[in-house]
Scaffold this active site. Sequence first.
Site, PDB file in Angstrom:
ATOM      1  N   ARG A  64     -13.669  87.805  18.278  1.00 37.16           N
ATOM      2  CA  ARG A  64     -12.764  87.110  19.128  1.00 37.16           C
ATOM      3  C   ARG A  64     -11.586  87.865  19.650  1.00 37.16           C
ATOM      4  O   ARG A  64     -11.197  87.746  20.625  1.00 37.16           O
ATOM      5  CB  ARG A  64     -12.297  85.799  18.400  1.00 37.16           C
ATOM      6  CG  ARG A  64     -11.069  85.179  19.016  1.00 37.16           C
ATOM      7  CD  ARG A  64     -11.026  83.699  18.559  1.00 37.16           C
ATOM      8  NE  ARG A  64     -11.178  83.422  17.083  1.00 37.16           N
ATOM      9  CZ  ARG A  64     -10.675  83.753  16.017  1.00 37.16           C
ATOM     10  NH1 ARG A  64      -9.266  84.284  16.549  1.00 37.16           N
ATOM     11  NH2 ARG A  64     -10.599  83.358  14.759  1.00 37.16           N
ATOM     12  N   TYR A  95      -5.949  74.160  43.729  1.00 33.72           N
ATOM     13  CA  TYR A  95      -7.154  73.862  43.057  1.00 33.72           C
ATOM     14  C   TYR A  95      -7.378  72.649  42.131  1.00 33.72           C
ATOM     15  O   TYR A  95      -6.495  72.724  41.318  1.00 33.72           O
ATOM     16  CB  TYR A  95      -7.728  75.022  42.125  1.00 33.72           C
ATOM     17  CG  TYR A  95      -9.048  74.776  41.335  1.00 33.72           C
ATOM     18  CD1 TYR A  95     -10.304  74.688  41.935  1.00 33.72           C
ATOM     19  CD2 TYR A  95      -9.054  74.673  40.105  1.00 33.72           C
ATOM     20  CE1 TYR A  95     -11.418  74.347  41.315  1.00 33.72           C
ATOM     21  CE2 TYR A  95     -10.245  74.513  39.266  1.00 33.72           C
ATOM     22  CZ  TYR A  95     -11.222  74.378  40.115  1.00 33.72           C
ATOM     23  OH  TYR A  95     -12.355  74.166  39.226  1.00 33.72           O
ATOM     24  N   ASP A 136      -2.757  82.940  41.669  1.00 31.97           N
ATOM     25  CA  ASP A 136      -4.440  82.544  41.572  1.00 31.97           C
ATOM     26  C   ASP A 136      -4.991  83.365  42.828  1.00 31.97           C
ATOM     27  O   ASP A 136      -4.782  82.603  44.009  1.00 31.97           O
ATOM     28  CB  ASP A 136      -4.472  81.247  41.730  1.00 31.97           C
ATOM     29  CG  ASP A 136      -5.979  80.603  41.568  1.00 31.97           C
ATOM     30  OD1 ASP A 136      -6.832  81.617  42.072  1.00 31.97           O
ATOM     31  OD2 ASP A 136      -6.487  79.616  41.030  1.00 31.97           O
ATOM     32  N   LYS A 191     -16.056  82.966  40.523  1.00 30.75           N
ATOM     33  CA  LYS A 191     -16.306  82.884  41.899  1.00 30.75           C
ATOM     34  C   LYS A 191     -16.606  84.391  42.610  1.00 30.75           C
ATOM     35  O   LYS A 191     -17.898  84.731  42.369  1.00 30.75           O
ATOM     36  CB  LYS A 191     -15.347  82.312  42.753  1.00 30.75           C
ATOM     37  CG  LYS A 191     -14.517  80.998  41.969  1.00 30.75           C
ATOM     38  CD  LYS A 191     -15.445  79.818  42.167  1.00 30.75           C
ATOM     39  CE  LYS A 191     -14.991  78.846  41.083  1.00 30.75           C
ATOM     40  NZ  LYS A 191     -13.781  78.224  41.234  1.00 30.75           N
TER      41      LYS A 191
HETATM   42  C1  LIG Z   1     -12.734  77.628  40.377  1.00 28.87           C
HETATM   43  C2  LIG Z   1     -11.392  77.889  40.657  1.00 28.87           C
HETATM   44  C3  LIG Z   1     -10.553  77.753  39.435  1.00 28.87           C
HETATM   45  C4  LIG Z   1     -10.964  77.419  38.050  1.00 28.87           C
HETATM   46  O1  LIG Z   1     -11.977  78.317  37.535  1.00 28.87           O
HETATM   47  P1  LIG Z   1     -12.950  78.050  36.314  1.00 28.87           P
HETATM   48  O2  LIG Z   1     -13.751  79.513  36.370  1.00 28.87           O
HETATM   49  O3  LIG Z   1     -14.038  76.995  37.133  1.00 28.87           O
HETATM   50  O4  LIG Z   1     -12.575  77.568  35.252  1.00 28.87           O
HETATM   51  C5  LIG Z   1      -9.031  78.069  39.539  1.00 28.87           C
HETATM   52  N1  LIG Z   1      -8.790  78.235  41.076  1.00 28.87           N
HETATM   53  C6  LIG Z   1      -9.491  78.351  41.986  1.00 28.87           C
HETATM   54  C7  LIG Z   1      -9.006  78.839  43.484  1.00 28.87           C
HETATM   55  C8  LIG Z   1     -10.928  78.105  41.934  1.00 28.87           C
HETATM   56  O5  LIG Z   1     -11.383  78.040  42.974  1.00 28.87           O
END
Ligand SMILES: *Cc1c(COP(=O)(O)O)cnc(C)c1O
Length: 379
Positions: free
Chosen positions: A46, A98, A170, A195
Amino acid sequence: MKPATKFIHAGAHPDPSTGAIMTPVYQTSTYVQEAPGVNKGFEYARSQNPTRKALEEALAIIENGQFGLAFSSGVAATDAVIKLLSPGDEVICANDMYGGTYRLFTKVFERFGIIFTYVDTTHSENVGKAISSKTKLVWLETPTNPLMNITDIAAIAALTKPKNILLAVDNTFASPALQNPLDLGADIVMHSVTKYLGGHSDVIQGALVMNDADLREKLYFIQKSCGAVPGPMDCFLVLRGIKTLGVRMKAHCENGRIIANWLRQHPKVGKVYWPGFEDHPGYAVAKKQMKDFGGMISFELKDDSVEEARRVLSATHLFSLAESLGGVESLINHPASMTHASIPREERIKNGLSDSLIRLSVGIEDADDLVEDLAKAIG
Ligand SMILES: *Cc1c(COP(=O)(O)O)cnc(C)c1O
């Protein structure tokens, strides 16, 4: 070193025991110690895992940062940032972000006494006006999901830096191939690695990258104390995904440009949201802070009914109807009923996210085939 080279070599060291060029999947929970407290820097998985360590090094390098931390999902990475705060602390964030981030803030962290203020961050003066003595963090997303709004990261950093307010961005939509927020003054970059970094729709993972050693210590403490760490196999897959980020993003951007322009001249298509259009309100900022405009596009149909949107959404074959984005294959999504269903309708409409909005994650297939698929579906 140029980005395309970094993506391939970041974090890659031949395995010390065999010379294996790829970092092995260290599928282990613990490490044998020579004597109590005498170990090779790995005690319990961990806290430390060699596959994760290689990935975290790679994440830092590709975002031009000093330190990377990997999490079990994008929202787990966001969760770790908010856990830096205490009850009564205030966060200023974008009113278009998001849906899962919005849900985490409003449904989980508000209960713990964190205060969230939502503003239109595309005008940086709105952030300036919202800052109070309690503001500890500004949370940005640019381009935003799904309306492709652009926020000037450097302009916001100029407001937060003098007041010692943390700035987190982000960077999921742009990916490190197109935008590097730390270079623009951000303190923390967050990614849904799920992504573009993973890139093949086979992993859920998140990441944080930062330059400050104290901040890294605090976030590492949260990572190991709260335990939202990714498994070694997922880290291996992301290490592999990152190697092709440069060529993949180039192809996403090329296809995105073709499809955005094609949609725009289509008689049945209404507004098209893509930051590469010169008349997009964020074009100048996007051109300044991004290397290219990406493969995410949203559009409305002139027949602005949910029924017509549903008809198009069910009629594509290459564009698969699914949540998520950033994989090699093209996806089509209906934010109102899918990715952004967790935002109340009233809020959604107020922020410009209509019932008929369709979002595309343009993949790296041949653009001719993608256009043909959309042409048949839109009719
Ligand atoms: C998908 C996404 C998230 C969240 O990420 P996960 O891997 O699904 O937890 C946060 N911000 C954006 C812009 C996203 O497209």
